[in-house]
Write a protein that holds these residues in place. Structure first.
Motif, PDB file in Angstrom:
ATOM      1  N   LEU A  87       0.803  -1.219   0.000  1.00  0.00           N
ATOM      2  CA  LEU A  87       0.000   0.000   0.000  1.00  0.00           C
ATOM      3  C   LEU A  87       0.842   1.279   0.000  1.00  0.00           C
ATOM      4  N   ARG A  88       1.850   1.305   0.854  1.00  0.00           N
ATOM      5  CA  ARG A  88       2.524   2.571   1.128  1.00  0.00           C
ATOM      6  C   ARG A  88       3.063   3.285  -0.109  1.00  0.00           C
ATOM      7  N   PRO A  89       3.832   2.592  -0.988  1.00  0.00           N
ATOM      8  CA  PRO A  89       4.370   3.318  -2.152  1.00  0.00           C
ATOM      9  C   PRO A  89       3.281   3.861  -3.067  1.00  0.00           C
ATOM     10  N   ARG A  90       2.202   3.082  -3.230  1.00  0.00           N
ATOM     11  CA  ARG A  90       1.093   3.534  -4.082  1.00  0.00           C
ATOM     12  C   ARG A  90       0.447   4.788  -3.500  1.00  0.00           C
ATOM     13  N   ILE A  91       0.230   4.788  -2.172  1.00  0.00           N
ATOM     14  CA  ILE A  91      -0.441   5.922  -1.526  1.00  0.00           C
ATOM     15  C   ILE A  91       0.454   7.163  -1.555  1.00  0.00           C
ATOM     16  N   GLU A  92       1.743   6.954  -1.226  1.00  0.00           N
ATOM     17  CA  GLU A  92       2.667   8.090  -1.138  1.00  0.00           C
ATOM     18  C   GLU A  92       2.877   8.761  -2.496  1.00  0.00           C
ATOM     19  N   ALA A  93       2.630   8.025  -3.580  1.00  0.00           N
ATOM     20  CA  ALA A  93       2.839   8.572  -4.922  1.00  0.00           C
ATOM     21  C   ALA A  93       1.721   9.527  -5.348  1.00  0.00           C
TER      22      ALA A  93
END
Lengths: 213, 213
Positions: A87-93
């Protein structure tokens, strides 16, 4: 036999493990996830996990884990690690709070497609630890931390005017409840259109949070 | 001893019971709800229910119920009956779909205040029957019926233009998930402000459904 990762060692931070030890632990946790997802918590045993992992006996499991509880704690931690990594990389992008919220919801539902056994195992473990105290092997604390972070970011978006005024705690819990309901339903309905459910839920909470004035 | 309300009789419709029989059954079901809510499903026994009901032995329970499953089925049915009786008149009194949706959500949360033991008992029974098949003692079928009805009324409101276009199935399940999350949280957090949670959830889903064009 006393396992190496006793609670005393855990209190002092994660124990240092050799590459081989870490690899063996990961192999056992992955096997446990597969067995729990396939057979359910009640029918899961060290014998079945050893067989799934291709181990000749349960001795290797007992060497690395202090017992079933210790292994279950590692299963919960592994599912949370995989979810975070997904989740994290997708959200942070994403460029703004609305897009981050949409991505959070859709990616949570997509986890069901990409890691069905991980989430099935998590649901099984949590359901069977219902009465084991509020912290359920680190899951409750981990979710609380995630939800507090989400609430803080929603407050930021309210300050900038991107989100309307609403109770951020109620909102993050409503989002969690709606996602968990889909997770639960997917277990009994294999034909559920997860992508469509994720998109519709994202639309729903976009409407619910957006500042339209 | 064979109980009077066997499944054969249930298939042929509800058995006819005398006033005394119905009153005794209701007394036992009420006692079961109190014991399950207080002690949890696992620690609930006919002996404890008999004591709670003021009966001298478990014989009267065995006379009226074919076994624990049969009694649990009656507990689920009684909780659903009380919920329906509590919600339906309030909802039906509303003038339009938005007001009915708001009342549905707020009244569901208010059930927690007015019937805390009923909902605690229901959650206990459902959690412990997780693997007993999809219908979990009539609960799943009962909820499906309620949600189909809600979805149909939402479609009506979309036709009249009161509600925007959205997937009504996703919406009714998201509402259910958000309400259930509050029910679950209330069990571990006695300080949770239920009225405020109900009002905020009602606002949230009002925004999510309302036609703003």
């Amino acid at each position: 036999m006393r396992a190496r990762n006793s609670s005393t060692e855990q209190d002092a931070g994660p124990p240092r493990r050799t590459f081989t030890e870490s690899a063996r632990r990961a192999q056992i946790v992955d096997a446990a996830i597969a067995v729990i997802a396939d057979l359910g918590y009640a029918k899961t045993s060290f014998a079945k996990i050893a067989k799934q992992a291709g181990l000749s006996s349960t001795g290797m499991i007992s060497y690395h884990f202090a017992g079933k509880d210790d292994l279950m704690r590692a299963v919960v931690a592994e599912v949370m690690r995989v979810a975070d990594e997904h989740l994290r990389p997708r959200i942070e992008a994403q460029p703004n709070a609305s897009a981050r919220l949409r991505t959070y919801i859709e990616s949570n539902i997509a986890l069901l497609i990409d890691f069905p056994k991980h989430l099935a195992a998590l649901v099984e473990v949590l359901a069977n630890l219902r009465d084991e105290g509020p912290d359920q092997f680190g899951y409750a604390a981990s979710m609380d931390s995630i939800m507090s972070f989400q609430a803080e970011r929603m407050r930021d978006a309210q300050r900038t005017g991107e989100f309307r005024e609403f109770d951020v705690t109620v909102m993050v819990h409503a989002i969690r409840g709606a996602i968990d309901e889909v997770v639960g339903r997917a277990r009994t309905d294999p034909d559920l259109d997860l992508v469509a459910n994720g998109r519709e839920l994202a639309d729903l909470f976009d409407r619910a949070t957006r500042n339209t004035t």
